[in-house]
Design an enzyme around this catalytic site. Sequence first.
Site, PDB file in Angstrom:
ATOM      1  N   TYR A 127       1.042  -1.158   0.097  1.00 37.97           N
ATOM      2  CA  TYR A 127       0.217   0.273  -0.333  1.00 37.97           C
ATOM      3  C   TYR A 127       0.876   1.182  -0.082  1.00 37.97           C
ATOM      4  CZ  TYR A 127      -4.249   2.698   0.591  1.00 37.97           C
ATOM      5  OH  TYR A 127      -5.072   3.915   0.765  1.00 37.97           O
ATOM      6  N   GLU A 136      -5.376   6.060   6.088  1.00 37.94           N
ATOM      7  CA  GLU A 136      -4.512   4.592   5.077  1.00 37.94           C
ATOM      8  C   GLU A 136      -4.321   4.125   5.322  1.00 37.94           C
ATOM      9  OE1 GLU A 136      -4.620   6.138   0.822  1.00 37.94           O
ATOM     10  OE2 GLU A 136      -3.838   7.748   1.900  1.00 37.94           O
ATOM     11  N   LYS A 180      -0.916  -2.023 -13.693  1.00 37.16           N
ATOM     12  CA  LYS A 180      -1.466  -1.746 -12.076  1.00 37.16           C
ATOM     13  C   LYS A 180      -3.489  -2.062 -12.996  1.00 37.16           C
ATOM     14  CE  LYS A 180      -3.405   1.101  -8.351  1.00 37.16           C
ATOM     15  NZ  LYS A 180      -2.676   0.259  -7.767  1.00 37.16           N
TER      16      LYS A 180
END
Length: 485
Positions: free
Chosen positions: A319, A354, A415
Amino acid sequence: MATPVTVGLRLGIGAAPPSGAALAIAGERVPVQITAGPTTLRGEAVPGDTGVAVEGGLAVLLAGELHSGPGGAQLLLQTWQRYGPAALRLLQGRFAAVVLDGDRLTLATDHAGSVPLYVRAVEGGLQVATEAKAFAAGRSAALPGTAPVPGPAGVLRVRAGTAVTVPLGGGPAAAIRTWRPPEHREALPPDQAVTRVREALEAAVSSRIGDGDVTVVLSGGIDSSAVAALARRHARGTVTTVSLGTDAGDEFDAARLVADHLGTRHEELRVRSEDVVGALAWAVAATEIVDADVLEYLLPLVVLHRALPAGPRRVLTGYGADIPLGGMHRTERSLAPLDAVIAEDMATFDGLNEMSPVIGAVAGHWTTHPYWDRTLLDLLVRLDPGLKRREGIDKWVLRRAVADLLPEKTVRRPKLGIHEGSGTTSTWTAMLRAEGLPAELVAAAKGAMATAIHARVVGLGESPEGLDVGEVLRGTVAGKRLVAR
Ligand code: IOT
Ligand code: MG
């Protein structure tokens, strides 16, 4: 058993601890009571016993871990004895810290604010917690270096890369910045950039894998595959990779290709896509945000952590790589707008939570994100955008940096966002449309749902366990006046 890392704090300093809902993180509540001079600090650390260090009039409480060396709270205490608050500019890690030094209390986040820290200044002292829901409704006196949080809690959040010092005997509070996202760029020779990215990523992964088993949440995209490859190279214990899929989509083949190549222990978890949307109350309880786009990225991860068998685990993710590398803007061909979105994303991440550890800690796991290692992030942000998009390839410098470790197909794979691969975005949209909501109101309805759930699980401290997301969805479509955005 729970993660060996202390993830949460709930403290009163010269005041009662915050009296709202229980922290959402799982694990044993260890009581904390420290008296330094006239000041008493009390509350709880959850879980683990690594989070507290005391020596004379100096007390350090740490949620999270430091990567500058072993020792956690003890390392911060020793560094503080030498440097004072400048210790927070020197040490790096994934943490929130509370330091009581005589009659001065300092509240600090890491460079990325990756462990959220909340505060309320009340009569006689401060209330502090790592989750906003820990506070009952109320108000706070203003504090520098903080921002109000959304919703009804009336709580302040310590900004990313900030240390706020409050003299408990009275007098003005002050805040210092301990990190800022770089705004300049460096045009390194491509080979040198590739080498430096590899070295920094290698160090970021090594400093996060601990000395036992480690799990990597693997989509089979370049970001998480690179982390898995380096974890495999450096881990002392077993490396497990886990891939999540739903009935609406999966990336199992791409993840399996990487797992086979690396020889990891690999797990595939398939859940119902409607259950991913149904976990919205957990995602809001964990992140305490109302941004539906970010919640769409995080929903599958919350579901994944809750579904992991045999916890607790140390979990590494890919992430955050897309933020400094412009990966979410993979179709952007020109370098000026690519750099502009990178600058914008680096200026606006604070408060999105996040990377909050609560996302994994609701299920007892410790999560960590190597791409937001301070040294690596600093390097990636600064790189000339022409190294991020090069030869028509997005995230070029990262792909080249790990090309020797992965199948060629993985290195070249375009991606796919987690919300796309898992079908979260499309399923949530379809569920709203099935209730008769017009397409142009879908985005507004998702935001309204997040806000309604936030008011309940953060504002009122309701447990996400019993909260019926389907009912919130139907109520939003039926009752709310939504405005297309
Ligand atoms: P994405 O990059 O797809 O996923 C983030 C991480 O989640 C991956 O690196 C991987 O570790 C894990 N993951 C993704 N899909 C799966 C899966 N199916 N199974 C197991 N693990 C998986 C959004 C995104 O597209 O996620 N994240 C961006 C951007 C954040 C935007 N925020 C901002 N601008 N402030 C990112 O940078 O990662
Ligand atoms: Mg990614």
